[in-house]
Design a protein around this motif. Structure first.
Motif, PDB file in Angstrom:
ATOM      1  N   GLY A  15       6.284 -16.704   2.069  1.00  0.00           N
ATOM      2  CA  GLY A  15       6.646 -15.379   1.539  1.00  0.00           C
ATOM      3  C   GLY A  15       8.137 -15.336   1.996  1.00  0.00           C
ATOM      4  N   PRO A  16       8.998 -14.341   1.603  1.00  0.00           N
ATOM      5  CA  PRO A  16       8.729 -13.327   0.489  1.00  0.00           C
ATOM      6  C   PRO A  16       8.317 -13.842  -1.001  1.00  0.00           C
ATOM      7  N   PHE A  17       7.646 -13.248  -1.644  1.00  0.00           N
ATOM      8  CA  PHE A  17       7.615 -13.737  -3.067  1.00  0.00           C
ATOM      9  C   PHE A  17       8.342 -12.767  -4.113  1.00  0.00           C
ATOM     10  N   THR A  18       9.250 -13.485  -4.638  1.00  0.00           N
ATOM     11  CA  THR A  18      10.360 -12.557  -5.448  1.00  0.00           C
ATOM     12  C   THR A  18       9.816 -12.413  -6.632  1.00  0.00           C
ATOM     13  N   GLU A  19       8.725 -12.838  -7.295  1.00  0.00           N
ATOM     14  CA  GLU A  19       8.263 -12.538  -8.880  1.00  0.00           C
ATOM     15  C   GLU A  19       7.630 -11.346  -9.026  1.00  0.00           C
ATOM     16  N   THR A  20       7.391 -10.507  -7.706  1.00  0.00           N
ATOM     17  CA  THR A  20       6.846  -9.081  -8.056  1.00  0.00           C
ATOM     18  C   THR A  20       7.631  -8.381  -7.275  1.00  0.00           C
ATOM     19  N   ARG A  21       7.612  -6.981  -7.585  1.00  0.00           N
ATOM     20  CA  ARG A  21       8.342  -5.859  -7.082  1.00  0.00           C
ATOM     21  C   ARG A  21       7.526  -4.966  -6.061  1.00  0.00           C
ATOM     22  N   GLU A  22       6.388  -4.999  -6.249  1.00  0.00           N
ATOM     23  CA  GLU A  22       5.334  -4.285  -5.645  1.00  0.00           C
ATOM     24  C   GLU A  22       4.258  -4.898  -4.939  1.00  0.00           C
ATOM     25  N   TYR A  23       3.885  -4.778  -3.791  1.00  0.00           N
ATOM     26  CA  TYR A  23       2.954  -5.643  -3.009  1.00  0.00           C
ATOM     27  C   TYR A  23       1.767  -5.033  -2.591  1.00  0.00           C
ATOM     28  N   VAL A  24       0.762  -5.755  -2.110  1.00  0.00           N
ATOM     29  CA  VAL A  24      -0.322  -4.763  -1.519  1.00  0.00           C
ATOM     30  C   VAL A  24       0.070  -4.552   0.083  1.00  0.00           C
ATOM     31  N   THR A  25       0.288  -3.352   0.388  1.00  0.00           N
ATOM     32  CA  THR A  25       0.854  -2.810   1.767  1.00  0.00           C
ATOM     33  C   THR A  25      -0.467  -2.470   2.637  1.00  0.00           C
ATOM     34  N   GLY A  26      -1.541  -2.466   2.193  1.00  0.00           N
ATOM     35  CA  GLY A  26      -2.543  -2.033   2.852  1.00  0.00           C
ATOM     36  C   GLY A  26      -4.024  -1.948   1.924  1.00  0.00           C
ATOM     37  N   TYR A  27      -5.040  -1.421   2.468  1.00  0.00           N
ATOM     38  CA  TYR A  27      -6.263  -1.382   1.738  1.00  0.00           C
ATOM     39  C   TYR A  27      -7.527  -0.576   2.584  1.00  0.00           C
TER      40      TYR A  27
END
Length: 121
Positions: free
Chosen positions: A74-86
């Motif tokens: 990473g970072p993965f630039t193809e998305t703007r929102e990420y899983v930050t927790g669960y």
């Protein structure tokens, strides 16, 4: 508890080293309030964590047809929102899961997934 769900928290990328002590306290208090709401509803938090930024993550595409696995840092630039927790929650039914998931503190949104009961297969 009859059913289990995973609540994925999706938010814009963030850097925990740039979060002020005041903001950490506010976030901690918000998540403590969520935990209290779950308990008062007679449900349970079965697990959960905050995740580190995508700069520390690795995307792994398993090898196929004898080829090797592909590892992409990473970072993965193809998305703007990420899983930050669960959270993993144990609830009475789907309606309660929706109600409680809507209370998860987030600057983005959450996704709710029922957990497959693989023990019954």
């Amino acid at each position: 508890m009859a059913e289990e769900y995973i609540v994925l928290i999706r938010e814009p990328e963030w850097d925990p080293s740039k979060v002020s002590e005041e903001d950490w306290k506010a976030e901690t208090a918000a998540h403590a309030a969520f935990a209290q709401a779950v308990q008062e509803a007679g449900a349970q938090i079965l697990g959960g964590d905050a995740l580190m930024p995508t700069a520390t993550a690795v995307k792994i595409t398993p090898g196929r047809d004898g080829g090797p696995a592909v590892f992409t840092d990473g970072p993965f630039t193809e998305t703007r929102e990420y899983v930050t927790g669960y959270y993993k929650i144990g609830v009475r039914d789907a309606a309660q899961a929706r109600e409680l998931a809507a209370l998860v503190p987030t600057g983005g949104w959450v996704e709710l997934f029922p957990v497959m009961d693989t023990n019954s297969m």
